[in-house]
Design a protein around this motif. Structure first.
Motif, PDB file in Angstrom:
ATOM      1  N   PRO A   1       0.825  -1.206   0.000  1.00 55.36           N
ATOM      2  CA  PRO A   1       0.000   0.000   0.000  1.00 55.36           C
ATOM      3  C   PRO A   1       0.861   1.259   0.000  1.00 55.36           C
ATOM      4  CG  PRO A   1      -0.586  -1.443   1.834  1.00 55.36           C
ATOM      5  CD  PRO A   1       0.604  -2.057   1.169  1.00 55.36           C
ATOM      6  N   ALA A   2       0.427   2.247  -0.768  1.00 59.18           N
ATOM      7  CA  ALA A   2       1.189   3.497  -0.837  1.00 59.18           C
ATOM      8  C   ALA A   2       0.300   4.650  -0.403  1.00 59.18           C
ATOM      9  CB  ALA A   2       1.697   3.727  -2.250  1.00 59.18           C
ATOM     10  N   TYR A   3       0.894   5.589   0.293  1.00 61.82           N
ATOM     11  CA  TYR A   3       0.176   6.762   0.788  1.00 61.82           C
ATOM     12  C   TYR A   3       0.918   8.000   0.311  1.00 61.82           C
ATOM     13  CZ  TYR A   3      -1.383  10.150   4.362  1.00 61.82           C
ATOM     14  OH  TYR A   3      -1.856  11.252   5.021  1.00 61.82           O
ATOM     15  N   ILE A   4       0.229   8.834  -0.448  1.00 65.19           N
ATOM     16  CA  ILE A   4       0.841  10.081  -0.908  1.00 65.19           C
ATOM     17  C   ILE A   4       0.589  11.117   0.176  1.00 65.19           C
ATOM     18  CG2 ILE A   4       1.022  11.731  -2.833  1.00 65.19           C
ATOM     19  CD1 ILE A   4       1.070   9.022  -4.006  1.00 65.19           C
ATOM     20  N   TYR A   5       1.648  11.618   0.739  1.00 63.47           N
ATOM     21  CA  TYR A   5       1.516  12.540   1.871  1.00 63.47           C
ATOM     22  C   TYR A   5       1.918  13.949   1.444  1.00 63.47           C
ATOM     23  CZ  TYR A   5       2.471  14.641   6.424  1.00 63.47           C
ATOM     24  OH  TYR A   5       2.495  15.473   7.512  1.00 63.47           O
ATOM     25  N   LEU A   6       0.920  14.825   1.361  1.00 60.99           N
ATOM     26  CA  LEU A   6       1.140  16.206   0.920  1.00 60.99           C
ATOM     27  C   LEU A   6       0.725  17.167   2.033  1.00 60.99           C
ATOM     28  CD1 LEU A   6      -0.457  15.800  -2.650  1.00 60.99           C
ATOM     29  CD2 LEU A   6       1.964  15.645  -2.071  1.00 60.99           C
ATOM     30  N   PRO A   7       1.661  17.500   2.943  1.00 58.03           N
ATOM     31  CA  PRO A   7       1.315  18.344   4.096  1.00 58.03           C
ATOM     32  C   PRO A   7       0.616  19.646   3.703  1.00 58.03           C
ATOM     33  CG  PRO A   7       3.540  17.500   4.310  1.00 58.03           C
ATOM     34  CD  PRO A   7       3.074  17.102   2.948  1.00 58.03           C
ATOM     35  N   LYS A   8       0.929  20.161   2.510  1.00 52.70           N
ATOM     36  CA  LYS A   8       0.343  21.448   2.103  1.00 52.70           C
ATOM     37  C   LYS A   8      -1.167  21.377   1.942  1.00 52.70           C
ATOM     38  CE  LYS A   8       4.244  23.756   0.100  1.00 52.70           C
ATOM     39  NZ  LYS A   8       5.153  23.707  -1.039  1.00 52.70           N
ATOM     40  N   GLU A   9      -1.694  20.180   1.822  1.00 49.66           N
ATOM     41  CA  GLU A   9      -3.144  20.035   1.648  1.00 49.66           C
ATOM     42  C   GLU A   9      -3.910  20.241   2.956  1.00 49.66           C
ATOM     43  OE1 GLU A   9      -3.898  16.318  -0.274  1.00 49.66           O
ATOM     44  OE2 GLU A   9      -3.693  17.274  -2.239  1.00 49.66           O
ATOM     45  N   TYR A  10      -3.183  20.358   4.065  1.00 50.11           N
ATOM     46  CA  TYR A  10      -3.847  20.510   5.365  1.00 50.11           C
ATOM     47  C   TYR A  10      -3.791  21.966   5.823  1.00 50.11           C
ATOM     48  CZ  TYR A  10      -3.579  15.487   5.189  1.00 50.11           C
ATOM     49  OH  TYR A  10      -3.723  14.185   4.787  1.00 50.11           O
ATOM     50  N   GLN A  11      -4.673  22.302   6.750  1.00 44.76           N
ATOM     51  CA  GLN A  11      -4.775  23.682   7.257  1.00 44.76           C
ATOM     52  C   GLN A  11      -3.520  24.109   8.014  1.00 44.76           C
ATOM     53  OE1 GLN A  11      -7.337  25.621   6.701  1.00 44.76           O
ATOM     54  NE2 GLN A  11      -8.816  24.162   5.874  1.00 44.76           N
TER      55      GLN A  11
END
Ligand code: GRF
Length: 199
Positions: A57-67
């Motif tokens: 399983p892969a998870y794309i983690y894009l911190p900029k998408e959070y508040q």
């Protein structure tokens, strides 16, 4: 899959040749851990296809998408909990790890760097920049470092270093190749020792 093995999350940002080396080592049971999750800082990372092929399983983690940074760290923490991750293995991940994650995984996060730290580390020192700097300085040797991760780039306690020679007619690409060969060979071995608490 062996459920009694420690679970790793491998973090990538790019090609993922180290991820591939770990996948192969796990298949041959030379890696005494299960790669339970791949975390990528980009949806364009070539390494993602290696995870897909290996059915990880892969998870794309894009911190900029959070508040906020805190919310982003919470989201990542949630994923790591969901997959019951025991150790985080950085393999070409170019982002800083949030303090919350470092604290929650104290002494359970390691990184691999393509130079002999503390030389040629820190922000912006990744990929070909590292090898260009080594050649520009005229160093006669370089290598790779596997180290614990803290809140600064390329900074935690060194677990292992392997040296390689630098030749007069070297190019960044040739030097990178020579170092990666050592990375692929040694990362699984060091991870095994690390998770057993031998380092
Ligand atoms: C490796 O050279 C590693 O030392 C550094 O980033 C590179 C990642 O390469 N941290 P790859 O994505 O594993 O091919």
């Amino acid at each position: 899959m062996n459920n009694s093995l420690p679970k790793l999350a491998v973090f990538i940002s790019g090609t993922g040749t180290n991820l591939q080396a770990l996948i192969e080592a796990a298949k041959k049971k030379k890696l005494e851990a299960e790669i339970a999750l791949v975390v990528s800082s980009s949806e364009a990372a070539l390494g993602l296809s290696k995870a897909t092929k290996a059915k990880i399983p892969a998870y794309i983690y894009l911190p900029k998408e959070y508040q906020s940074k805190e919310e982003a760290a919470q989201a990542l923490m949630g994923k790591l909990k969901e997959f019951k991750i025991d150790f985080i293995i950085l393999a070409g991940y170019i982002k800083l790890i949030a303090g919350e994650i470092i604290a929650a995984f104290e002494n359970r996060i390691i990184n691999i760097h393509p130079a002999l730290l503390p030389k040629y580390g820190g922000k912006g020192m990744y990929g070909t920049h590292v090898h260009e700097a080594v050649l520009a300085a005229g160093d006669k040797e370089s290598g790779m470092t596997i180290h614990l991760v803290d809140e600064q780039y390329d900074h935690g306690r060194v677990l292992t270093q392997i040296k390689v020679p630098v030749y007069d007619d070297d190019t960044p690409a040739l030097l990178a190749q020579r170092i990666q060969k050592e990375e692929h060979k040694h990362y699984p071995i060091v991870i095994n020792k690390f998770i057993k608490g031998e380092l």
